[in-house]
Scaffold this motif. Structure first.
Motif, PDB file in Angstrom:
ATOM      1  N   ASN A 216       0.823  -1.209   0.000  1.00 39.94           N
ATOM      2  CA  ASN A 216       0.000   0.000   0.000  1.00 39.94           C
ATOM      3  C   ASN A 216       0.859   1.261   0.000  1.00 39.94           C
ATOM      4  O   ASN A 216       0.569   2.236  -0.700  1.00 39.94           O
ATOM      5  CB  ASN A 216      -0.938   0.018   1.212  1.00 39.94           C
ATOM      6  N   LEU A 217       1.936   1.222   0.774  1.00 40.41           N
ATOM      7  CA  LEU A 217       2.824   2.383   0.841  1.00 40.41           C
ATOM      8  C   LEU A 217       3.600   2.579  -0.456  1.00 40.41           C
ATOM      9  O   LEU A 217       3.832   3.710  -0.886  1.00 40.41           O
ATOM     10  CB  LEU A 217       3.792   2.231   2.021  1.00 40.41           C
ATOM     11  N   ILE A 218       4.011   1.488  -1.070  1.00 41.58           N
ATOM     12  CA  ILE A 218       4.717   1.594  -2.354  1.00 41.58           C
ATOM     13  C   ILE A 218       3.820   2.262  -3.394  1.00 41.58           C
ATOM     14  O   ILE A 218       4.277   3.095  -4.197  1.00 41.58           O
ATOM     15  CB  ILE A 218       5.191   0.203  -2.824  1.00 41.58           C
ATOM     16  N   THR A 219       2.542   1.931  -3.357  1.00 40.84           N
ATOM     17  CA  THR A 219       1.587   2.585  -4.260  1.00 40.84           C
ATOM     18  C   THR A 219       1.420   4.050  -3.885  1.00 40.84           C
ATOM     19  O   THR A 219       1.410   4.933  -4.757  1.00 40.84           O
ATOM     20  CB  THR A 219       0.219   1.871  -4.195  1.00 40.84           C
ATOM     21  N   LEU A 220       1.319   4.325  -2.583  1.00 39.56           N
ATOM     22  CA  LEU A 220       1.116   5.697  -2.106  1.00 39.56           C
ATOM     23  C   LEU A 220       2.265   6.607  -2.519  1.00 39.56           C
ATOM     24  O   LEU A 220       2.041   7.756  -2.931  1.00 39.56           O
ATOM     25  CB  LEU A 220       0.981   5.695  -0.578  1.00 39.56           C
ATOM     26  N   VAL A 221       3.500   6.109  -2.425  1.00 33.98           N
ATOM     27  CA  VAL A 221       4.654   6.954  -2.745  1.00 33.98           C
ATOM     28  C   VAL A 221       5.102   6.798  -4.203  1.00 33.98           C
ATOM     29  O   VAL A 221       6.191   7.227  -4.578  1.00 33.98           O
ATOM     30  CB  VAL A 221       5.829   6.691  -1.781  1.00 33.98           C
ATOM     31  N   ARG A 222       4.278   6.151  -5.001  1.00 38.26           N
ATOM     32  CA  ARG A 222       4.489   6.038  -6.455  1.00 38.26           C
ATOM     33  C   ARG A 222       5.811   5.359  -6.800  1.00 38.26           C
ATOM     34  O   ARG A 222       6.607   5.860  -7.598  1.00 38.26           O
ATOM     35  CB  ARG A 222       4.440   7.426  -7.094  1.00 38.26           C
ATOM     36  N   LEU A 223       6.038   4.198  -6.198  1.00 44.30           N
ATOM     37  CA  LEU A 223       7.251   3.431  -6.485  1.00 44.30           C
ATOM     38  C   LEU A 223       6.929   2.016  -6.971  1.00 44.30           C
ATOM     39  O   LEU A 223       7.741   1.100  -6.823  1.00 44.30           O
ATOM     40  CB  LEU A 223       8.143   3.368  -5.248  1.00 44.30           C
ATOM     41  N   LYS A 224       5.744   1.844  -7.540  1.00 44.08           N
ATOM     42  CA  LYS A 224       5.367   0.541  -8.088  1.00 44.08           C
ATOM     43  C   LYS A 224       6.367   0.151  -9.161  1.00 44.08           C
ATOM     44  O   LYS A 224       6.707   0.938 -10.057  1.00 44.08           O
ATOM     45  CB  LYS A 224       3.961   0.631  -8.682  1.00 44.08           C
ATOM     46  N   GLY A 225       6.888  -1.052  -9.076  1.00 40.22           N
ATOM     47  CA  GLY A 225       7.884  -1.529 -10.029  1.00 40.22           C
ATOM     48  C   GLY A 225       9.313  -1.370  -9.544  1.00 40.22           C
ATOM     49  O   GLY A 225      10.253  -1.849 -10.190  1.00 40.22           O
ATOM     50  N   TYR A 226       9.487  -0.669  -8.402  1.00 44.53           N
ATOM     51  CA  TYR A 226      10.834  -0.447  -7.854  1.00 44.53           C
ATOM     52  C   TYR A 226      11.082  -1.292  -6.604  1.00 44.53           C
ATOM     53  O   TYR A 226      12.107  -1.134  -5.938  1.00 44.53           O
ATOM     54  CB  TYR A 226      11.009   1.038  -7.494  1.00 44.53           C
ATOM     55  N   GLU A 227      10.182  -2.204  -6.296  1.00 43.68           N
ATOM     56  CA  GLU A 227      10.249  -2.974  -5.045  1.00 43.68           C
ATOM     57  C   GLU A 227      11.581  -3.684  -4.828  1.00 43.68           C
ATOM     58  O   GLU A 227      12.091  -3.746  -3.709  1.00 43.68           O
ATOM     59  CB  GLU A 227       9.119  -4.017  -4.994  1.00 43.68           C
ATOM     60  N   ASN A 228      12.164  -4.186  -5.898  1.00 44.44           N
ATOM     61  CA  ASN A 228      13.371  -5.008  -5.771  1.00 44.44           C
ATOM     62  C   ASN A 228      14.663  -4.258  -6.095  1.00 44.44           C
ATOM     63  O   ASN A 228      15.727  -4.852  -6.202  1.00 44.44           O
ATOM     64  CB  ASN A 228      13.251  -6.242  -6.673  1.00 44.44           C
ATOM     65  N   LYS A 229      14.557  -2.957  -6.254  1.00 43.14           N
ATOM     66  CA  LYS A 229      15.752  -2.158  -6.523  1.00 43.14           C
ATOM     67  C   LYS A 229      16.423  -1.759  -5.213  1.00 43.14           C
ATOM     68  O   LYS A 229      15.783  -1.655  -4.173  1.00 43.14           O
ATOM     69  CB  LYS A 229      15.394  -0.912  -7.345  1.00 43.14           C
ATOM     70  N   TYR A 230      17.734  -1.531  -5.309  1.00 42.47           N
ATOM     71  CA  TYR A 230      18.514  -1.130  -4.148  1.00 42.47           C
ATOM     72  C   TYR A 230      18.716   0.393  -4.174  1.00 42.47           C
ATOM     73  O   TYR A 230      18.590   1.034  -5.238  1.00 42.47           O
ATOM     74  CB  TYR A 230      19.863  -1.848  -4.139  1.00 42.47           C
ATOM     75  N   PRO A 231      19.028   1.016  -3.034  1.00 49.80           N
ATOM     76  CA  PRO A 231      19.188   2.478  -2.985  1.00 49.80           C
ATOM     77  C   PRO A 231      20.126   3.042  -4.045  1.00 49.80           C
ATOM     78  O   PRO A 231      19.890   4.140  -4.566  1.00 49.80           O
ATOM     79  CB  PRO A 231      19.728   2.713  -1.566  1.00 49.80           C
ATOM     80  N   THR A 232      21.197   2.324  -4.364  1.00 53.42           N
ATOM     81  CA  THR A 232      22.148   2.829  -5.374  1.00 53.42           C
ATOM     82  C   THR A 232      21.535   2.905  -6.764  1.00 53.42           C
ATOM     83  O   THR A 232      22.085   3.561  -7.649  1.00 53.42           O
ATOM     84  CB  THR A 232      23.400   1.932  -5.421  1.00 53.42           C
TER      85      THR A 232
END
Length: 363
Positions: free
Chosen positions: A116-132
């Motif tokens: 739900n938070l990933i959707t809220l902050v508009r990061l759908k599709g970035y779940e498996n990416k690292y900070p770098t």
């Protein structure tokens, strides 16, 4: 969501007082800013609220209950720093999930909240990416989502946009405002950016030398500062010295009609945008300020000066104009005047602020 009260907070480092009797009342759901220069005590105040450091005096209340002796994790206040402080070895999903795991939320609930938070902050599709693998704005969104995951009553933001470029900064301001209003979460923002504080906040606390000089709405702070030091914090203002007799302000550059009781030795503050240049307004009934009602007549005051400086800034031009011993600063949409030109100025005294010994005179 929580009401926050700071009562006579004191903090010392090596016997030096860095916060001196800080008192604030923050209503539920408000976004307020602590605004001031570096070293004035803004971030220290935020860390005290979060429980990261201990106060040397005073109290902190959440919903009228003291939290001054509570540990950080029991306060329901989370802080987001300007450096994000994401875990580099964790993915976006894992970073957001971290606080929930520490609090031993069930896996099913963790998954639901994180998604739900990933959707809220508009990061759908970035779940498996690292900070770098993320941009500065994306990292900031992850940090905010991680903070919101534990359902805090209070969100604390410490210079959250200072590491972003101008375009991204504007986008993130709107993003944070949207989330804050949608969740109706009490939010305290630390910033040294005057425009940011005025644009984002319900109220702003001006902090100078470890003290709060004024806590007010952005409009009141800018238009009706309590003191000259608060007025000057928002940029250069114009001051004319004189006296007032029978609604006439008498100064060494002229006499002007004002609406103010008699007073000796007064300093009148005029904002740069309250001075108009080069015969721009010929008709006394012309409405040039949205606060005037249609057809309302007003007095405008003429003086003549000579342009000494000019700086073009796109949608506005900054002028310095010499009048006697005064050097007036003003902003104008008129870009056609040049250094050395003699121009007529029209001064609007409706939003003037009157000071005696640097303190505002209340009417």
């Amino acid at each position: 969501m929580s009401e926050v009260k700071l009562i006579n907070l004191v903090k010392k480092f090596n016997e030096k007082i860095v916060l001196n009797n800080i008192t604030l009342n923050i209503k539920e759901g408000e976004l307020i800013s602590l605004l001031g220069p570096s070293g004035c005590g803004k971030s220290t105040t935020l860390k005290l609220i979060a429980g990261l450091i201990k106060a040397d005096g005073g109290d902190i209340l959440f919903n009228n209950e003291s939290v001054i002796n509570l540990e950080t994790e029991k306060r329901d206040a989370v802080i987001v720093f300007q450096d994000y402080l994401l875990f580099p070895h964790m993915t976006v999903y894992e970073n957001i999930e971290f606080g929930l795991k520490m609090r031993k939320y069930e896996k099913k609930l963790r998954k639901e909240k994180v998604n739900n938070l990933i959707t809220l902050v508009r990061l759908k599709g970035y779940e498996n990416k690292y900070p770098t693998q993320l941009s500065g704005g994306q990292k900031q969104r992850v940090a905010i989502a991680r903070a919101l995951a534990v359902d805090p009553k209070i969100l604390l933001l410490d210079e959250p946009f200072s590491n972003l470029d101008i375009m991204l900064r504007d986008e993130m301001r709107e993003f944070v405002l949207d989330i804050q209003k949608r969740l109706n979460i009490t939010t305290i923002l630390v910033t040294h950016d005057k425009e940011e504080a005025l644009m984002m906040s319900d109220k702003v606390a001006i902090m100078l030398d470890g003290e709060i000089k004024q806590f007010d709405t952005p409009k009141e702070l800018y238009k009706k500062p309590y003191s000259v030091e608060v007025a000057n914090f928002f940029g250069e203002r114009n001051y004319i010295n004189g006296s007032i007799r029978e609604n006439i302000f008498i100064s060494d550059i002229g006499k002007f009609e004002v609406n103010h009781p008699n007073i000796d030795e007064v300093s009148v503050m005029i904002s740069p945008e309250s001075i108009y240049i080069n015969n721009k307004f010929q008709n006394k009934e012309l409405v040039f300020n949205k606060e005037y009602k249609l057809g309302e007549k007003y007095n405008y005051n003429n003086i003549t000066g000579r342009i000494s400086k000019k700086k073009y800034a796109g949608d506005r031009t900054y002028y310095n104009i010499n009048i006697g011993s005064y050097n007036f600063k003003l902003t104008s949409i008129n870009e056609d005047c040049n250094i050395g030109d003699e121009v007529s100025l029209h001064i609007d005294f409706r939003n003037a602020v009157y000071f005696k010994t640097n303190q505002q005179i209340k009417i």
